[in-house]
Design an enzyme around this catalytic site. Structure first.
Site, PDB file in Angstrom:
ATOM      1  N   SER A   4       0.842  -1.204   0.000  1.00  0.00           N
ATOM      2  CA  SER A   4       0.000   0.000   0.000  1.00  0.00           C
ATOM      3  C   SER A   4       0.870   1.244   0.000  1.00  0.00           C
ATOM      4  O   SER A   4       1.949   1.259   0.610  1.00  0.00           O
ATOM      5  CB  SER A   4      -0.911   0.013   1.234  1.00  0.00           C
ATOM      6  OG  SER A   4      -1.589   1.258   1.335  1.00  0.00           O
ATOM      7  N   TYR A  37      -1.467  -0.429  10.299  1.00  0.00           N
ATOM      8  CA  TYR A  37      -1.527  -0.934   8.926  1.00  0.00           C
ATOM      9  C   TYR A  37      -0.309  -0.479   8.126  1.00  0.00           C
ATOM     10  O   TYR A  37       0.352  -1.283   7.446  1.00  0.00           O
ATOM     11  CB  TYR A  37      -2.817  -0.452   8.261  1.00  0.00           C
ATOM     12  CG  TYR A  37      -3.010  -0.949   6.844  1.00  0.00           C
ATOM     13  CD1 TYR A  37      -3.448  -2.246   6.593  1.00  0.00           C
ATOM     14  CD2 TYR A  37      -2.773  -0.115   5.751  1.00  0.00           C
ATOM     15  CE1 TYR A  37      -3.629  -2.698   5.293  1.00  0.00           C
ATOM     16  CE2 TYR A  37      -2.958  -0.553   4.460  1.00  0.00           C
ATOM     17  CZ  TYR A  37      -3.392  -1.849   4.228  1.00  0.00           C
ATOM     18  OH  TYR A  37      -3.572  -2.293   2.942  1.00  0.00           O
TER      19      TYR A  37
END
Length: 246
Positions: A144, A157
Protein backbone atom coordinates in the site's frame (compact mmCIF):
# COMPACT_ATOMS: atom_id res chain seq x y z
CA UNK A 1 -5.82 -20.48 -27.41
CA UNK A 2 -2.60 -20.92 -25.46
CA UNK A 3 -2.90 -20.02 -21.80
CA UNK A 4 0.20 -18.21 -20.48
CA UNK A 5 0.12 -19.93 -17.09
CA UNK A 6 -0.87 -23.42 -18.20
CA UNK A 7 0.30 -26.12 -15.78
CA UNK A 8 1.51 -23.57 -13.22
CA UNK A 9 0.66 -24.01 -9.53
CA UNK A 10 -0.46 -20.76 -7.90
CA UNK A 11 -1.12 -20.12 -4.21
CA UNK A 12 -3.32 -17.11 -3.40
CA UNK A 13 -4.06 -15.96 0.15
CA UNK A 14 -7.13 -13.95 1.09
CA UNK A 15 -8.89 -15.56 -1.87
CA UNK A 16 -12.47 -15.45 -0.62
CA UNK A 17 -13.18 -11.86 -1.69
CA UNK A 18 -11.78 -8.65 -3.11
CA UNK A 19 -8.37 -8.61 -4.76
CA UNK A 20 -7.58 -12.18 -3.73
CA UNK A 21 -10.81 -13.56 -5.18
CA UNK A 22 -10.33 -11.67 -8.44
CA UNK A 23 -6.66 -12.67 -8.69
CA UNK A 24 -7.42 -16.34 -8.13
CA UNK A 25 -10.08 -16.26 -10.84
CA UNK A 26 -7.88 -14.51 -13.41
CA UNK A 27 -4.93 -16.81 -12.62
CA UNK A 28 -7.18 -19.81 -13.21
CA UNK A 29 -8.43 -18.28 -16.43
CA UNK A 30 -4.79 -17.93 -17.51
CA UNK A 31 -4.31 -21.66 -17.01
CA UNK A 32 -2.92 -21.94 -13.47
CA UNK A 33 -4.18 -24.45 -10.94
CA UNK A 34 -5.05 -22.23 -7.99
CA UNK A 35 -4.59 -23.19 -4.37
CA UNK A 36 -7.01 -20.73 -2.80
CA UNK A 37 -6.50 -19.89 0.89
CA UNK A 38 -8.96 -17.96 3.08
CA UNK A 39 -10.83 -18.13 6.37
CA UNK A 40 -14.29 -17.83 4.83
CA UNK A 41 -15.52 -21.15 3.48
CA UNK A 42 -18.52 -19.61 1.73
CA UNK A 43 -16.32 -17.19 -0.19
CA UNK A 44 -14.01 -20.02 -1.23
CA UNK A 45 -16.97 -22.04 -2.47
CA UNK A 46 -18.17 -19.07 -4.54
CA UNK A 47 -14.68 -18.77 -6.00
CA UNK A 48 -14.66 -22.47 -6.80
CA UNK A 49 -17.97 -22.11 -8.65
CA UNK A 50 -16.57 -19.19 -10.66
CA UNK A 51 -13.38 -21.06 -11.53
CA UNK A 52 -15.32 -24.17 -12.56
CA UNK A 53 -17.48 -21.99 -14.79
CA UNK A 54 -14.25 -21.08 -16.60
CA UNK A 55 -13.55 -24.76 -17.16
CA UNK A 56 -10.72 -24.80 -14.63
CA UNK A 57 -10.17 -26.27 -11.18
CA UNK A 58 -8.95 -25.09 -7.80
CA UNK A 59 -7.90 -26.49 -4.46
CA UNK A 60 -9.70 -24.81 -1.57
CA UNK A 61 -7.85 -24.38 1.72
CA UNK A 62 -9.85 -22.90 4.64
CA UNK A 63 -7.06 -21.48 6.78
CA UNK A 64 -6.57 -18.56 9.14
CA UNK A 65 -3.28 -16.85 8.27
CA UNK A 66 -2.44 -16.75 11.97
CA UNK A 67 -2.37 -20.55 11.94
CA UNK A 68 1.35 -20.70 11.19
CA UNK A 69 1.53 -24.46 11.70
CA UNK A 70 -1.26 -24.71 9.14
CA UNK A 71 0.88 -22.78 6.63
CA UNK A 72 3.68 -25.27 7.20
CA UNK A 73 1.29 -28.19 6.70
CA UNK A 74 0.05 -26.65 3.47
CA UNK A 75 3.62 -26.33 2.20
CA UNK A 76 4.24 -29.98 3.02
CA UNK A 77 1.08 -31.00 1.16
CA UNK A 78 2.01 -28.99 -1.93
CA UNK A 79 5.51 -30.44 -1.86
CA UNK A 80 4.14 -33.95 -1.71
CA UNK A 81 1.59 -33.40 -4.47
CA UNK A 82 3.42 -31.11 -6.90
CA UNK A 83 7.04 -30.90 -5.78
CA UNK A 84 7.14 -27.18 -6.48
CA UNK A 85 5.25 -23.90 -6.30
CA UNK A 86 5.29 -21.59 -9.33
CA UNK A 87 3.34 -18.60 -8.04
CA UNK A 88 2.75 -17.11 -4.59
CA UNK A 89 0.36 -14.19 -4.21
CA UNK A 90 0.42 -12.82 -0.65
CA UNK A 91 -2.77 -10.82 -0.55
CA UNK A 92 -4.42 -11.58 2.80
CA UNK A 93 -4.45 -8.61 5.12
CA UNK A 94 -6.50 -6.72 7.68
CA UNK A 95 -6.95 -3.00 8.18
CA UNK A 96 -6.72 -2.99 11.95
CA UNK A 97 -7.69 0.03 14.04
CA UNK A 98 -7.57 3.53 12.55
CA UNK A 99 -6.52 5.22 15.74
CA UNK A 100 -3.79 7.32 17.35
CA UNK A 101 -0.88 5.02 18.13
CA UNK A 102 -1.21 5.54 21.86
CA UNK A 103 -4.86 4.44 21.70
CA UNK A 104 -4.32 1.22 19.75
CA UNK A 105 -5.33 -1.80 21.87
CA UNK A 106 -2.34 -4.15 22.17
CA UNK A 107 -4.36 -7.16 21.05
CA UNK A 108 -5.40 -5.38 17.85
CA UNK A 109 -1.81 -4.29 17.18
CA UNK A 110 -0.72 -7.90 17.56
CA UNK A 111 -3.42 -9.07 15.12
CA UNK A 112 -2.32 -6.64 12.39
CA UNK A 113 1.32 -7.65 12.80
CA UNK A 114 0.38 -11.34 12.81
CA UNK A 115 -1.70 -11.27 9.62
CA UNK A 116 -0.07 -8.54 7.53
CA UNK A 117 3.56 -9.20 8.35
CA UNK A 118 4.37 -12.39 10.24
CA UNK A 119 2.07 -14.55 8.11
CA UNK A 120 3.79 -13.34 4.96
CA UNK A 121 7.17 -14.14 6.46
CA UNK A 122 5.85 -17.59 7.34
CA UNK A 123 4.79 -18.01 3.70
CA UNK A 124 8.32 -17.15 2.58
CA UNK A 125 9.79 -19.49 5.16
CA UNK A 126 7.48 -22.35 4.18
CA UNK A 127 7.53 -21.99 0.39
CA UNK A 128 10.98 -20.60 -0.51
CA UNK A 129 12.41 -23.99 -1.39
CA UNK A 130 9.36 -24.95 -3.45
CA UNK A 131 9.51 -21.65 -5.36
CA UNK A 132 13.17 -22.32 -6.15
CA UNK A 133 12.20 -25.69 -7.62
CA UNK A 134 10.05 -23.91 -10.20
CA UNK A 135 11.64 -22.93 -13.50
CA UNK A 136 10.11 -19.48 -12.99
CA UNK A 137 8.97 -18.90 -9.40
CA UNK A 138 7.01 -15.67 -9.11
CA UNK A 139 6.04 -13.93 -5.85
CA UNK A 140 3.72 -10.94 -5.55
CA UNK A 141 2.84 -9.29 -2.25
CA UNK A 142 0.07 -6.71 -2.09
CA UNK A 143 1.34 -3.55 -0.41
CA UNK A 144 0.00 0.00 0.00
CA UNK A 145 1.08 3.55 -0.68
CA UNK A 146 0.33 4.45 2.94
CA UNK A 147 3.51 2.54 3.88
CA UNK A 148 5.62 5.65 3.29
CA UNK A 149 3.13 8.46 3.90
CA UNK A 150 3.18 8.67 7.69
CA UNK A 151 -0.55 9.38 7.79
CA UNK A 152 -2.16 10.06 11.15
CA UNK A 153 -4.21 7.16 12.54
CA UNK A 154 -2.95 4.61 9.98
CA UNK A 155 0.03 3.50 12.08
CA UNK A 156 -0.56 -0.26 12.54
CA UNK A 157 -1.53 -0.93 8.93
CA UNK A 158 1.13 1.37 7.45
CA UNK A 159 3.86 -0.08 9.66
CA UNK A 160 3.12 -3.61 8.47
CA UNK A 161 3.15 -2.58 4.82
CA UNK A 162 6.43 -0.68 5.25
CA UNK A 163 7.96 -3.77 6.85
CA UNK A 164 6.49 -5.94 4.09
CA UNK A 165 8.20 -3.75 1.49
CA UNK A 166 11.56 -4.33 3.17
CA UNK A 167 10.86 -8.04 3.31
CA UNK A 168 10.12 -8.06 -0.44
CA UNK A 169 13.46 -6.39 -1.13
CA UNK A 170 15.28 -8.77 1.18
CA UNK A 171 13.76 -11.93 -0.28
CA UNK A 172 14.41 -10.61 -3.79
CA UNK A 173 18.08 -10.04 -2.94
CA UNK A 174 18.36 -13.49 -1.41
CA UNK A 175 16.90 -15.16 -4.52
CA UNK A 176 18.56 -12.95 -7.15
CA UNK A 177 20.69 -15.81 -8.50
CA UNK A 178 17.74 -18.23 -8.71
CA UNK A 179 14.70 -18.47 -10.97
CA UNK A 180 12.56 -16.67 -8.37
CA UNK A 181 11.38 -13.09 -8.88
CA UNK A 182 9.80 -11.20 -5.98
CA UNK A 183 7.84 -7.96 -6.27
CA UNK A 184 5.21 -5.89 -4.51
CA UNK A 185 2.08 -4.42 -6.04
CA UNK A 186 0.60 -1.17 -4.76
CA UNK A 187 -2.94 -1.00 -6.17
CA UNK A 188 -4.10 2.35 -4.75
CA UNK A 189 -7.78 2.74 -3.83
CA UNK A 190 -9.76 -0.33 -4.93
CA UNK A 191 -13.44 -1.12 -4.47
CA UNK A 192 -13.08 -3.53 -1.56
CA UNK A 193 -14.62 -4.06 1.86
CA UNK A 194 -11.40 -2.79 3.44
CA UNK A 195 -11.60 0.54 1.62
CA UNK A 196 -15.28 0.90 2.50
CA UNK A 197 -14.39 0.34 6.15
CA UNK A 198 -11.51 2.80 6.08
CA UNK A 199 -13.42 5.50 4.18
CA UNK A 200 -17.14 4.94 4.76
CA UNK A 201 -18.17 8.17 3.03
CA UNK A 202 -16.22 7.52 -0.17
CA UNK A 203 -18.13 7.41 -3.46
CA UNK A 204 -17.21 3.96 -4.73
CA UNK A 205 -18.65 4.51 -8.20
CA UNK A 206 -15.39 6.08 -9.37
CA UNK A 207 -13.09 3.58 -7.66
CA UNK A 208 -11.39 0.79 -9.65
CA UNK A 209 -12.64 -2.76 -9.18
CA UNK A 210 -10.43 -5.64 -7.95
CA UNK A 211 -10.39 -7.09 -11.47
CA UNK A 212 -8.00 -4.33 -12.55
CA UNK A 213 -5.52 -5.36 -9.87
CA UNK A 214 -5.96 -9.04 -10.70
CA UNK A 215 -4.96 -8.49 -14.32
CA UNK A 216 -1.70 -6.89 -13.18
CA UNK A 217 -1.11 -9.69 -10.67
CA UNK A 218 -1.22 -12.17 -13.54
CA UNK A 219 1.24 -10.08 -15.56
CA UNK A 220 3.67 -10.05 -12.63
CA UNK A 221 3.38 -13.82 -12.36
CA UNK A 222 4.36 -14.57 -15.95
CA UNK A 223 7.60 -16.50 -16.51
CA UNK A 224 8.78 -13.62 -18.74
CA UNK A 225 8.97 -11.18 -15.81
CA UNK A 226 12.58 -10.22 -15.07
CA UNK A 227 12.12 -7.43 -12.51
CA UNK A 228 12.67 -8.32 -8.89
CA UNK A 229 12.77 -6.42 -5.61
CA UNK A 230 10.56 -3.66 -6.97
CA UNK A 231 7.08 -2.26 -6.44
CA UNK A 232 4.63 -1.92 -9.28
CA UNK A 233 2.49 1.16 -8.73
CA UNK A 234 -0.85 0.52 -10.44
CA UNK A 235 -1.86 4.18 -10.63
CA UNK A 236 1.28 5.27 -12.47
CA UNK A 237 1.63 2.00 -14.36
CA UNK A 238 5.33 1.81 -13.54
CA UNK A 239 7.80 -0.26 -11.59
CA UNK A 240 9.27 1.86 -8.83
CA UNK A 241 12.34 1.22 -6.77
CA UNK A 242 11.47 1.33 -3.08
CA UNK A 243 12.31 4.80 -1.81
CA UNK A 244 12.53 6.11 1.74
CA UNK A 245 10.23 9.04 2.54
CA UNK A 246 11.59 12.48 1.78
Amino acid sequence: MTKPLANRIALVTGASRGIGHASALVLARAGAHVVAVARTVGGLEELDDAIRAEGAGATLVPLDMKDYAGIDRLAAAIKERYGRLDILVGNAGILGPLSPLDHVPPAEWDDVIAVNLTANWRLIRAFADLLKKSDAGRVVFITSGVAHMGLAYWGPYAATKAALNVMVQTFAAETATTNVRVNALAPGPIRTRMLATAMPGLDMSNVEKPQVVAEKVVELCLPSVTETGKCFDLRSGKFLAFQPPG
